[in-house]
Design an enzyme around this catalytic site. Structure first.
Site, short mmCIF file in Angstrom:
data_model
loop_
_atom_site.label_atom_id
_atom_site.label_comp_id
_atom_site.label_asym_id
_atom_site.label_seq_id
_atom_site.Cartn_x
_atom_site.Cartn_y
_atom_site.Cartn_z
N ASN A 194 21.69 39.50 49.99
CA ASN A 194 20.47 39.81 49.54
C ASN A 194 19.50 38.54 49.18
OD1 ASN A 194 21.24 42.49 49.69
ND2 ASN A 194 21.67 42.66 47.54
N GLU B 274 21.86 42.42 41.79
CA GLU B 274 22.49 42.16 43.03
C GLU B 274 21.60 41.58 44.08
OE1 GLU B 274 23.24 46.31 44.38
OE2 GLU B 274 24.40 46.62 42.68
N HIS C 39 19.28 47.48 63.91
CA HIS C 39 19.04 46.00 64.35
C HIS C 39 17.85 46.12 65.43
CE1 HIS C 39 22.28 43.91 62.25
NE2 HIS C 39 21.79 44.53 61.50
N ARG D 255 16.84 48.26 55.61
CA ARG D 255 17.90 47.35 55.18
C ARG D 255 18.21 47.60 53.65
NH1 ARG D 255 18.11 41.26 54.10
NH2 ARG D 255 20.21 40.70 54.45
N GLY E 297 27.58 53.23 45.57
CA GLY E 297 26.72 54.26 46.12
C GLY E 297 25.25 54.32 46.04
N PRO F 45 28.97 44.63 54.83
CA PRO F 45 29.45 43.84 56.25
C PRO F 45 28.38 42.73 56.42
CG PRO F 45 29.23 46.32 56.60
CD PRO F 45 28.75 46.10 55.09
N HIS G 54 21.85 48.38 52.01
CA HIS G 54 22.34 47.47 51.15
C HIS G 54 22.42 48.27 49.65
CE1 HIS G 54 22.16 43.41 53.11
NE2 HIS G 54 22.24 44.11 53.92
#
Length: 349
Positions: free
Chosen positions: A115, A109, A214, A81, A91, A184, A85
């Protein structure tokens, strides 16, 4: 078309590292864009980038990821993940690893909605970076560490391997707004998710294949509560959610409170990378709205769900190809960016 690599190995870290080092799968086409002139930066990435400067790079990453996975089976999904992210925000440049710089120039972030209180694995990256700085000082970027750790995490849980193009450099900034707006979200509509992927050079096949990540990991109650109690908290269960599954979820995801309660994204094989995620969707047991809408809102995505459910090898092939493609999003190469000494901060602070 076949890109899958047969993965074998025991539980010992040495065996796992040997397996990870032997993974060879063809790369996908690079994503145009990035920084600098001449060749698109993604074309400057290549799997053997560290063969002379730091030949032990992949073995070091693999051994530490294997140790972390043995200590915490959730870590594989967390590192996968993290790569996702990172790449979706300016990028694949390790911007997601930066702490706040103290000057107000940018906000980390790590505090973004996608997050905060959920992205994890930073200590594992720190440990890898420290080991690499000892073995090959000022050589291996944090962005490349994240990309290889994600691949190794998939292999460790039984998924496909792929050859990771390398040579990324690390960003000098992070983007809180980018993290909030570009990644997303579990409650996004399918058209919105498709646009967010397209903005990164990723198509619908990439979207459905990468959603298969997932098959491992967890999600928090707050990420799917609206499916249990209605968008307006009117108590209506999402009609695309299996009522029996909804009743089970309500037992630990109340109408209010319990936001951080964790639920397996794939109940049957939570720590095994396989294609049961797609079987769950077909049975209306997709945990997140963004999972189930792959079946209900588009014929194209629905057909891919059926194909991946029927053919795990096809899913593995497409997933590996899409991971390479995602890993090629706008890398910093050449003299752009830097090689951080500490993944949590830029060098001049």
């Amino acid at each position: 078309m076949a890109r899958r690599q047969l993965i074998s190995g025991g539980l010992a870290v040495v065996a796992v590292v040997a397996v990870l080092s032997s993974v060879l799968i063809c790369s996908a086409h690079p994503v145009p864009g990035g920084h600098g002139g001449g060749f698109p930066p993604a074309l400057l990435l290549q799997p053997h980038f560290y063969d002379h400067a730091c030949p032990q790079m992949q073995a070091i990453v693999g051994s530490i990821v294997a140790k972390a996975h043995a200590e915490d089976p959730r870590m594989a999904a967390s590192l996968l993940r993290m790569h996702f992210h990172d790449c979706f925000v300016q990028g694949c440049d390790a911007s997601v690893l930066l702490d706040a710089d103290g000057s107000g120039r940018f906000v980390t972030e790590k505090r973004s909605n996608p997050n905060k209180d959920s992205l994890r694995g930073f200590e594992v990256i720190d440990e890898i970076k420290a080991a690499l700085e000892h073995a090959c000082p000022h050589t291996v970027s944090c962005a490349d560490i994240v990309a290889v750790a994600a691949r190794d995490s998939v292999v460790l849980t039984g998924g496909p391997g792929w050859e990771v193009p390398l040579g990324r450099r690390d960003s000098l900034t992070a983007s809180l707004s980018g993290s909030n707006n570009l990644i997303p979200a579990p409650n996004d509509s399918l058209p919105t998710i498709i646009v967010k992927f397209a903005n990164q050079g990723l198509d619908v096949v990439d979207l459905v294949a990468l959603s298969g990540g997932h098959t491992i990991g967890d999600s928090r109650c707050v990420s799917f509560r609206q499916r249990l109690y209605g968008q307006n908290n009117n108590g209506q269960v999402d009609r695309t959610l299996n009522p029996a599954y909804a009743a089970e979820l309500r037992g630990r995801c109340p109408r209010s409170g319990g936001d951080q309660n964790l639920f397996a994204l794939d109940q049957a094989t939570q720590f095994r990378f396989d294609n049961l995620y797609y079987h769950n969707i077909l049975a209306m047991n997709g945990l997140l709205s963004s999972d189930e809408i792959l079946l209900t809102q588009s014929r194209e995505t629905m057909e891919l769900v059926h194909r991946y459910a029927a053919d795990q090898g096809l899913f593995f092939d497409h997933f590996a190809k899409s991971m390479v493609k995602m890993g090629n999003i706008s890398p910093l190469t050449g003299t752009a960016g830097e090689i951080r000494h500490n993944c949590r901060r830029v060098n001049h602070f």
